[in-house]
Write a protein that holds these residues in place. Sequence first.
Motif, PDB file in Angstrom:
ATOM      1  N   VAL D 109       0.851  -1.132   0.188  1.00 33.59           N
ATOM      2  CA  VAL D 109      -0.009   0.053   0.093  1.00 33.59           C
ATOM      3  C   VAL D 109       0.992   1.126   0.050  1.00 33.59           C
ATOM      4  O   VAL D 109       0.494   2.284  -0.609  1.00 33.59           O
ATOM      5  CB  VAL D 109      -0.908  -0.075   1.212  1.00 33.59           C
ATOM      6  CG1 VAL D 109      -1.853   1.081   1.294  1.00 33.59           C
ATOM      7  CG2 VAL D 109      -1.821  -1.165   1.149  1.00 33.59           C
ATOM      8  N   LYS D 110       2.083   1.448   0.638  1.00 31.36           N
ATOM      9  CA  LYS D 110       2.756   2.274   0.844  1.00 31.36           C
ATOM     10  C   LYS D 110       3.729   2.786  -0.466  1.00 31.36           C
ATOM     11  O   LYS D 110       3.387   4.089  -0.835  1.00 31.36           O
ATOM     12  CB  LYS D 110       3.861   1.910   1.834  1.00 31.36           C
ATOM     13  CG  LYS D 110       3.773   2.143   3.392  1.00 31.36           C
ATOM     14  CD  LYS D 110       5.150   1.972   3.748  1.00 31.36           C
ATOM     15  CE  LYS D 110       5.226   2.153   5.399  1.00 31.36           C
ATOM     16  NZ  LYS D 110       6.558   1.854   6.137  1.00 31.36           N
ATOM     17  N   ALA D 136       7.041   9.685   6.682  1.00 35.09           N
ATOM     18  CA  ALA D 136       6.272   9.593   7.625  1.00 35.09           C
ATOM     19  C   ALA D 136       4.671   9.765   7.357  1.00 35.09           C
ATOM     20  O   ALA D 136       3.857   8.855   7.669  1.00 35.09           O
ATOM     21  CB  ALA D 136       6.578  10.646   8.847  1.00 35.09           C
ATOM     22  N   ASP D 137       4.748  10.521   6.146  1.00 41.67           N
ATOM     23  CA  ASP D 137       3.096  10.784   5.200  1.00 41.67           C
ATOM     24  C   ASP D 137       2.753   9.539   4.963  1.00 41.67           C
ATOM     25  O   ASP D 137       1.505   9.190   5.089  1.00 41.67           O
ATOM     26  CB  ASP D 137       3.473  11.838   4.272  1.00 41.67           C
ATOM     27  CG  ASP D 137       2.960  13.202   4.818  1.00 41.67           C
ATOM     28  OD1 ASP D 137       2.891  13.394   6.064  1.00 41.67           O
ATOM     29  OD2 ASP D 137       2.689  13.810   3.751  1.00 41.67           O
ATOM     30  N   VAL D 138       3.635   9.023   4.125  1.00 40.73           N
ATOM     31  CA  VAL D 138       3.312   7.663   3.474  1.00 40.73           C
ATOM     32  C   VAL D 138       2.613   6.584   4.592  1.00 40.73           C
ATOM     33  O   VAL D 138       1.903   5.931   4.225  1.00 40.73           O
ATOM     34  CB  VAL D 138       4.494   7.079   2.727  1.00 40.73           C
ATOM     35  CG1 VAL D 138       4.258   5.753   2.279  1.00 40.73           C
ATOM     36  CG2 VAL D 138       4.775   8.027   1.709  1.00 40.73           C
ATOM     37  N   THR D 139       3.474   6.350   5.549  1.00 37.78           N
ATOM     38  CA  THR D 139       3.165   5.354   6.667  1.00 37.78           C
ATOM     39  C   THR D 139       1.386   5.955   7.412  1.00 37.78           C
ATOM     40  O   THR D 139       0.808   5.076   7.405  1.00 37.78           O
ATOM     41  CB  THR D 139       4.173   5.491   7.655  1.00 37.78           C
ATOM     42  OG1 THR D 139       5.380   5.379   7.109  1.00 37.78           O
ATOM     43  CG2 THR D 139       3.852   4.136   8.652  1.00 37.78           C
ATOM     44  N   GLU D 140       1.403   7.130   7.339  1.00 37.85           N
ATOM     45  CA  GLU D 140       0.505   7.604   8.198  1.00 37.85           C
ATOM     46  C   GLU D 140      -0.932   7.252   7.112  1.00 37.85           C
ATOM     47  O   GLU D 140      -1.873   7.228   7.586  1.00 37.85           O
ATOM     48  CB  GLU D 140       0.493   9.254   8.371  1.00 37.85           C
ATOM     49  CG  GLU D 140      -0.285   9.581   9.579  1.00 37.85           C
ATOM     50  CD  GLU D 140       0.026  11.178   9.560  1.00 37.85           C
ATOM     51  OE1 GLU D 140      -0.739  12.138   9.347  1.00 37.85           O
ATOM     52  OE2 GLU D 140       1.275  11.204  10.015  1.00 37.85           O
ATOM     53  N   HIS D 141      -0.743   7.300   5.840  1.00 36.41           N
ATOM     54  CA  HIS D 141      -1.797   7.498   4.895  1.00 36.41           C
ATOM     55  C   HIS D 141      -2.163   5.873   4.694  1.00 36.41           C
ATOM     56  O   HIS D 141      -3.109   5.396   4.328  1.00 36.41           O
ATOM     57  CB  HIS D 141      -1.521   8.241   3.594  1.00 36.41           C
ATOM     58  CG  HIS D 141      -1.833   9.434   3.544  1.00 36.41           C
ATOM     59  ND1 HIS D 141      -0.923  10.490   3.859  1.00 36.41           N
ATOM     60  CD2 HIS D 141      -2.924  10.034   3.294  1.00 36.41           C
ATOM     61  CE1 HIS D 141      -1.631  11.607   3.672  1.00 36.41           C
ATOM     62  NE2 HIS D 141      -2.856  11.471   3.332  1.00 36.41           N
ATOM     63  N   ALA D 142      -0.957   4.950   4.789  1.00 39.82           N
ATOM     64  CA  ALA D 142      -1.052   3.679   4.336  1.00 39.82           C
ATOM     65  C   ALA D 142      -2.030   2.915   5.372  1.00 39.82           C
ATOM     66  O   ALA D 142      -3.035   2.103   4.985  1.00 39.82           O
ATOM     67  CB  ALA D 142       0.137   2.906   4.278  1.00 39.82           C
ATOM     68  N   ARG D 143      -2.041   3.352   6.521  1.00 38.55           N
ATOM     69  CA  ARG D 143      -2.517   2.433   7.702  1.00 38.55           C
ATOM     70  C   ARG D 143      -4.112   2.331   7.518  1.00 38.55           C
ATOM     71  O   ARG D 143      -4.767   1.120   7.557  1.00 38.55           O
ATOM     72  CB  ARG D 143      -2.193   2.862   9.046  1.00 38.55           C
ATOM     73  CG  ARG D 143      -0.743   2.509   9.551  1.00 38.55           C
ATOM     74  CD  ARG D 143      -1.092   0.948  10.210  1.00 38.55           C
ATOM     75  NE  ARG D 143       0.234   0.524  10.603  1.00 38.55           N
ATOM     76  CZ  ARG D 143       0.311  -0.925  10.894  1.00 38.55           C
ATOM     77  NH1 ARG D 143      -0.872  -1.569  10.964  1.00 38.55           N
ATOM     78  NH2 ARG D 143       1.317  -1.459  11.086  1.00 38.55           N
TER      79      ARG D 143
END
Lengths: 355, 324, 233, 266
Positions: D109-110, D136-143
């Motif tokens: 997803v990331k 950090a943004d990417v991780t925050e959106h992927a979850r």
Amino acid sequence: MSALRIPRRTLVLLLAASGTLALLQLSGLAFWQGLAINFAIFIILVQALNMASGFTGVFSLGHIGFMAIGAYTSAILTLPLATKSEYLPNLPGWLAGIHLDVAVGPLPVGFFAATLVAGLVAMVVAGLVGAVLMRLSGHFVAVATLGFLVIVRVVLFNADDITRGSRTFSNVTPYTNLWWAWGWAVIAIYVAWRVKFSGLGRAMFAQKADRWAARSIGISILRPRLIAFVAGAFLSAIAGSLYAHFITSFSPTVFYFDLTFRVITMLVVGGMGSVSGAVIGTALVLALAEALRRIEGATLLYGLGGILLAVFFIAVIIFRPSGIMGQREVDLDRVLGWRPRWRRGRPDAEPSRRG
Amino acid sequence: MDVYVIQQIVNALSAGSLYALMAVGLALIFGILRLINFAHGDVMMVAAYLAAFSLFAGLPLPVALGIMVGGTVLIGLAIERIAYRPIRGGPEVAMLLTSFAVGQILQNGTLLLTRLASQPIQIAFPTPDVLQGVVAIGRVTIPKVNVVGFGSGMVILVGVMLFLTRTRTGLSMHAAADDLPAAQLVGIRINRVVAAAFALSAALASVAGLLYASQAGQINPYLGFTPVLKAFIAAVIGGFGSIPGAVVGAYALGFLEVIPTALGGIADILPVGAVSPEIDDLLRTIFPSALGSYRDAIVFLFLILMLLFRPNGILGGGAREDVP
Amino acid sequence: MLELVDLHVAYGNIRALRGISMRVESGELVALIGSNGAGKSTTLKAISGLLRPTSGRILFEGEDISRASTDRIVSLGISQCPEGRRVFARLTVRENLLLGGITRPMSEVRSDLASTTELFPRLGERMGQVAGTLSGGEQQMLAIGRALMSRPRLLILDEPSLGLAPLMVERIFEVIDGLKDRGLTMLLVEQNVHHALDSADRAYVLETGTITLEGPADMLRHDPEVEHSYLGR
Amino acid sequence: MTESAVTDPTTALLDVEGLTKRYSGLVALSEYELRLAPHSIHGVIGPNGAGKTTLFNLLSGMVQPTAGSIRFGGVDITAHAAHDVARAGIARTFQNIRLFGDMTAIDNVKVAVQQRLPISLAMTLISSPSYRRNEADVTEHARPILDRMGLGAMADRQASSLPYGDQRRLEIARAVATNPRILLLDEPNAGMNPTETAELLDLIRRLRDELGLTVILVAHDIPLVMGLCDRIQVLNHGELIADGPPTTVRNDPDVITAYLGRASDA
């Protein structure tokens, strides 16, 4: 936090490595020093191929061509003016005037500059070649890059004025020592490691896993492949420069298929896509090759070493096709016992980023 | 001028036959296993050594040739059984790398054996009498080996085509190339078919080895590298995996190769005074006489362009793209 | 005729079949149903010798064929028509059919061509055509025809209706019913459970590598579990 | 999704005209037309080889058409490369699931999320502040995307080790992660049993309602398509033989002759 913050563990490791190098330097054991330099140069080459091929799945057989470009570029650039006019009388004027043999105190900055220039030249060539070749896939790209290697060789043989053609290129100043070689090797490992665990690396591994799926989510196949190919070319050329100033005389025949195959063996044995695996594979194959070379020398059975290495390689492909490490990494914390017991057992698929 | 042109054509046809014998062998195996058998060039090299050592031993020519073909076929079968069968169906790059390793074994093995036989690395090839000398047709003289090479190449290739289209084994090879698991399910003995393909491929390589060595006059353990690359280019030109394509591609490559040499010499062969000095200068600038020595580079450039723009070969046309 | 006894198959660490036992009697049409990943294809691959079982036996007319090669199994009389048809796309219809009889003498095979084209007149009209250019339904006919060329005593059909128009699915099942009337023994794997249970005598339901239900097709059709999971009622 | 919204070209999100693909004589798709209304669920049915997958390959830019045009949100994207089409806002799944098998579910997803952000080699190597912010943004959106698909617990598992149904949903999650406006689903329920299919149906409806997606769906499963879609097209031998609301298509005599046969069990 500064951009280039260095974790404590890494610092400790670097210090330990420096200490070892210093001891080796002081010991005066010429054979082991030479082997250590060879090891470092091969680490750079294998990491270069690892990025270009292991990360992206685009199999390049052409990176030794970039090594050749690096070796010749750097060697020509560092020749002192006096030797140069005598040794390469027909060199084009603009090239004949450059001599990067300058030093600041004991530090040969000219050599450093020449190495960088060699890397940049290879990057430019790789950019042009890669923009074309990285559109291909599978074994076709392998053979096309092999074609590039052949082209480099033909040009080296025929461009007499610049490369001395088929004659040996000697008189290269022996700048390369343990510190240069290992300094660059550490940089190569760092670059590969950083890229692997970044968004860029994810894009590379994603398009390696499935290029159609990658395109379906907006990854341009060409971009990550080209970045990896060019970065690999830069490192290969650095290795070429180090090699030229280590061995001090060479000819185009060195930079051909045997060396290509040696580097591939190291990478495949270690695990394509694994940064630590590449180092392990390099060490293992280098040790094996050195041992076999000695056996050949003692028994006079020349060729036996090549046979046994190739058999070993086939055995790895049959019995452990993804190499020693696969795409995983050695967990340094665990090996050195630095990780608290309760944090062990994390899934291998997402390796630790502290290195 | 006429003589020069005819000689270049003969060179092209002769080289084309050699490449065709090699390329058909590559295409046969690629078709079934998706394996680019890089060791094919080294199989050819081994054939040349088998012929040379048999002749050195004083064996009569037919016996020597029999040993050459038979020995090469056995080696081809052994390679398939030991190295390729365990990884059959694996990733294509793994198979390609294995073939490199097999090539290294054959090269180093030959090196080892010639050393043990106290021979130098480079040895003179005892070219059989029938392949020595020249044939004169009018003012044109053509080396016999080229004539025999072209003739025997043609006969063998026609035979191979007939075998592939008219016999059950040939049809089975086609079926296996089309869909290996389905071929197994109808009861085709895949191991036999693959072995037959390797045997045939090795036999063709052995003839190529004899022709190559007779033309070169000298042999060494590394001579297979360039011919296998050329055969690969030929197969790509013809559309990889297609047998007729490989033949067409091989002759196309034969002609393509003489072009740099021919152009490089073009200013020299024009009769004196045929063109003005300016044009003569221009010709020498555009087509320097060194062009011929860049032949391999030019040919590989062409390969890369082919792979990019016509990956299905000159006969392939707009075949279905590789899409999800 | 065919009997599987406690068959286990694993891919590496993944256990695809966990001890299945089933049998097909002479003259029967037996259906094997289950969702994707349940192990249907694995079972068929094991029967036809494309996969080696880790343990268990496969008996064909009393002989253990679990270690036999695929060509040997075909010549014993088990012919499989694979999922996705898998005709030899670059060969002609005639060549495809001839290869179907590769395990038998050439003269017999030639004479069998006529009886096969009688069964599938559409193929007879297209003998010289390259198989890749046939429509999906025609390719399925060819695949069945090719499988029949080995004169099987047991015909295995893997998803014969997959991806075909409902109209063509009807035709395929007409062919299957016709073969059954001639007394041919068949094992049918089919995602179209309605049709499969309509034609079959008996059926097995496979779930995650084990057989969870078995019995006469009529009975399974009215089993609440089957109705819920496979018939969507 | 009323009739008028569909036929009014000014509101069409996707406007396809005369789309044709030929392969050396063989016509895979011929003169295909589509005006897709926003927030609709559109179904395409037909037997294998009818041109459905070719249609998806054309719409997603993976194959270039022989003739015809594709306009998306008023912009002509006919000649766009696949990755540009994806970035423009058309995401897809594949008939045979195509995940990045070696990577974890979250990384699958990331890597789709990160396509919105600029990444360069230099910035990566020096680990610049903007680089770290991006990561950090990417991780925050992927979850949340994984959570929405009910895959939150699977985040760190290797994609290829997930059960079949989860793999299907992960593929949809990855497509959704590119933040598309149109989602192309190629036989999303292939190999699923009726229970799983019903759950999937629900999921697709929720994606439309909650994310405002427009969905084009290719399937064999006639009941699924009839129940879910606002409008249905039937392809046969590369030609469009019917186009309209489910009830019309189901009773279309051409469709019955060419495709459904005795339509009773549909």
